[in-house]
Scaffold this active site. Structure first.
Site, short mmCIF file in Angstrom:
data_model
loop_
_atom_site.label_atom_id
_atom_site.label_comp_id
_atom_site.label_asym_id
_atom_site.label_seq_id
_atom_site.Cartn_x
_atom_site.Cartn_y
_atom_site.Cartn_z
N VAL A 156 20.23 22.58 16.85
CA VAL A 156 20.12 23.04 18.42
C VAL A 156 21.52 23.55 18.61
O VAL A 156 22.57 22.87 18.28
CB VAL A 156 19.63 21.75 19.13
CG1 VAL A 156 20.01 22.11 20.54
CG2 VAL A 156 18.42 21.15 18.73
N PHE A 205 28.16 25.66 13.48
CA PHE A 205 28.04 24.44 14.30
C PHE A 205 26.67 23.73 13.90
O PHE A 205 26.35 22.64 14.17
CB PHE A 205 27.93 24.89 15.76
CG PHE A 205 27.24 26.33 16.18
CD1 PHE A 205 25.65 25.90 16.40
CD2 PHE A 205 27.47 27.19 16.37
CE1 PHE A 205 25.13 26.97 16.73
CE2 PHE A 205 27.10 28.39 16.75
CZ PHE A 205 25.67 28.12 17.06
N GLY A 234 26.26 20.30 11.65
CA GLY A 234 26.58 19.14 12.38
C GLY A 234 25.94 18.71 13.65
O GLY A 234 26.09 17.70 14.07
N HIS A 235 24.96 19.66 14.01
CA HIS A 235 24.32 19.67 15.26
C HIS A 235 23.23 20.31 15.42
O HIS A 235 22.89 21.35 15.75
CB HIS A 235 25.32 20.37 16.39
CG HIS A 235 25.07 19.93 17.87
ND1 HIS A 235 23.75 20.72 18.67
CD2 HIS A 235 25.48 19.13 18.68
CE1 HIS A 235 23.74 19.97 19.85
NE2 HIS A 235 24.84 19.13 19.99
N PHE A 236 22.23 19.53 14.95
CA PHE A 236 22.12 18.46 14.08
C PHE A 236 21.67 18.71 12.73
O PHE A 236 20.63 19.59 12.67
CB PHE A 236 21.11 17.47 14.87
CG PHE A 236 21.66 17.12 16.38
CD1 PHE A 236 22.43 16.20 16.37
CD2 PHE A 236 21.04 17.73 17.30
CE1 PHE A 236 22.91 16.02 17.63
CE2 PHE A 236 21.49 17.51 18.71
CZ PHE A 236 22.69 16.49 18.93
#
Length: 145
Positions: free
Chosen positions: A57, A47, A50-52
């Protein structure tokens, strides 16, 4: 903290698998009442791509999912629930208080506040050290597979 249930033992209780199994071990367990689990947050988590990309985070919804998985372990360890599924049915009073980032050790605790038959509710907290990251109430239903 002592490990009561290892990663492999958790996989025998709940159906989640990579990349969606979000707990690494269980450190406290009172079947059907309360449970505490640990998630070692790695910079290699999918994750974080893409986050971020520039500021990693852990998504809040995945913190809540990790809490739900810990709650599922507590309920599915009961003899009468073994072999069943715990379905996440609701969330109330959810608050995100601090960020969870790579390298953090996330301590996930769930205490059941009401269980009636196959339906219940619990209070949940996620902490990094002594710092509260998330608190909420989660609802669930235990169903046949």
């Amino acid at each position: 903290m002592e490990t009561l249930l290892s990663f492999d033992e958790i996989k025998k209780i709940i159906p989640h698998r990579y990349p969606f199994l979000l707990i690494d071990r269980i450190t406290e367990l009172e079947e059907g009442k309360r449970c505490t689990g640990i998630k070692q947050v790695s910079g290699n988590e999918p994750f974080f791509q893409g986050h971020f990309p520039e500021y990693a985070v852990m998504p809040g919804v995945l913190i809540v999912e990790a809490l739900a998985q810990v709650g599922a372990v507590a309920m599915l360890k009961l003899e009468e629930n073994q072999g069943k599924l715990a379905m996440f049915t609701g969330i109330d009073k959810c608050r995100f208080k601090s960020q969870v980032t790579p390298g953090d050790t996330l301590t996930l605790s769930v205490e059941m506040t009401r269980v009636k038959g196959p339906i219940g509710k619990g209070t949940a907290t996620a902490k990094v050290g002594d710092k509260l990251a998330c608190s909420c109430e989660i609802s669930f239903a235990i169903i046949e597979k």
